[in-house]
Write a protein that holds these residues in place. Sequence first.
Motif, PDB file in Angstrom:
ATOM      1  N   MET A   1       0.776  -1.251  -0.122  1.00 34.73           N
ATOM      2  CA  MET A   1       0.216   0.129   0.019  1.00 34.73           C
ATOM      3  C   MET A   1       1.036   1.290  -0.146  1.00 34.73           C
ATOM      4  N   ILE A  38       4.722   4.407   2.377  1.00 32.58           N
ATOM      5  CA  ILE A  38       4.799   3.012   1.884  1.00 32.58           C
ATOM      6  C   ILE A  38       4.606   2.114   2.966  1.00 32.58           C
ATOM      7  N   ASN A  40       3.753  -2.245   4.278  1.00 32.79           N
ATOM      8  CA  ASN A  40       3.338  -3.598   4.001  1.00 32.79           C
ATOM      9  C   ASN A  40       3.372  -4.383   5.257  1.00 32.79           C
ATOM     10  N   ILE A  64       2.730   1.151  -6.766  1.00 31.19           N
ATOM     11  CA  ILE A  64       2.942   0.370  -5.627  1.00 31.19           C
ATOM     12  C   ILE A  64       1.673  -0.472  -5.426  1.00 31.19           C
ATOM     13  N   THR A  65       0.772   0.566  -5.057  1.00 34.47           N
ATOM     14  CA  THR A  65      -0.752  -0.055  -4.448  1.00 34.47           C
ATOM     15  C   THR A  65      -1.256  -1.010  -5.612  1.00 34.47           C
ATOM     16  N   GLY A  68       0.679  -4.388  -5.195  1.00 33.60           N
ATOM     17  CA  GLY A  68       0.223  -4.697  -3.976  1.00 33.60           C
ATOM     18  C   GLY A  68      -1.039  -5.624  -4.258  1.00 33.60           C
ATOM     19  N   LYS A  69      -1.915  -5.216  -4.673  1.00 30.20           N
ATOM     20  CA  LYS A  69      -3.197  -5.795  -4.954  1.00 30.20           C
ATOM     21  C   LYS A  69      -3.036  -6.772  -6.015  1.00 30.20           C
ATOM     22  N   ALA A  71      -0.296  -8.772  -6.088  1.00 31.98           N
ATOM     23  CA  ALA A  71       0.439  -9.887  -5.391  1.00 31.98           C
ATOM     24  C   ALA A  71      -0.590 -10.571  -4.514  1.00 31.98           C
ATOM     25  N   ALA A  72      -1.593  -9.463  -3.967  1.00 31.06           N
ATOM     26  CA  ALA A  72      -2.541 -10.397  -3.061  1.00 31.06           C
ATOM     27  C   ALA A  72      -3.626 -11.378  -3.698  1.00 31.06           C
TER      28      ALA A  72
END
Length: 141
Positions: A1, A38, A40, A64-65, A68-69, A71-72
């Motif tokens: 995030m 930033i 995590n 980055i956000t 991250g989404k 990757a989730a």
Amino acid sequence: MASVDAQVSSRITATRLVTIGVFALAAKKKTGAVYLSIENPDVASVIECSQEDNTKAREFAVKITNAGKAAAAIEARLPDLILSAEQAVTTAVSDTAAIDAAQAELSRVEADPLLVGPIETAQVALTAAESKLKDLTAAAA
């Protein structure tokens, strides 16, 4: 995030209050700063950026956000992908029908005297031809 926050702080110093009196309340000094945050589950970091880099910082935060989404989402699908791959490997390892059939055919061909005789004759002829070719090549050189 990741996120970017612009913070405007106002400050009234005692010197300004004495110099311009009550008008110091109306003449607040404003300083702007942009902060890229930033985070995590393991690490959090805040970086101060210049106002000129505000757009770049926001674009970076969006990347980055989004990463991250993504990757989730991959992490959520990972157990199913692993299970599917393990099942495919198990199936491939246990499916030896094609190998067994090929080995049986090889055994049948090797045991058939009608096939072995011509193969041996052809091998003798091939060896003789290779020897003759070697002699001719040596003579030509």
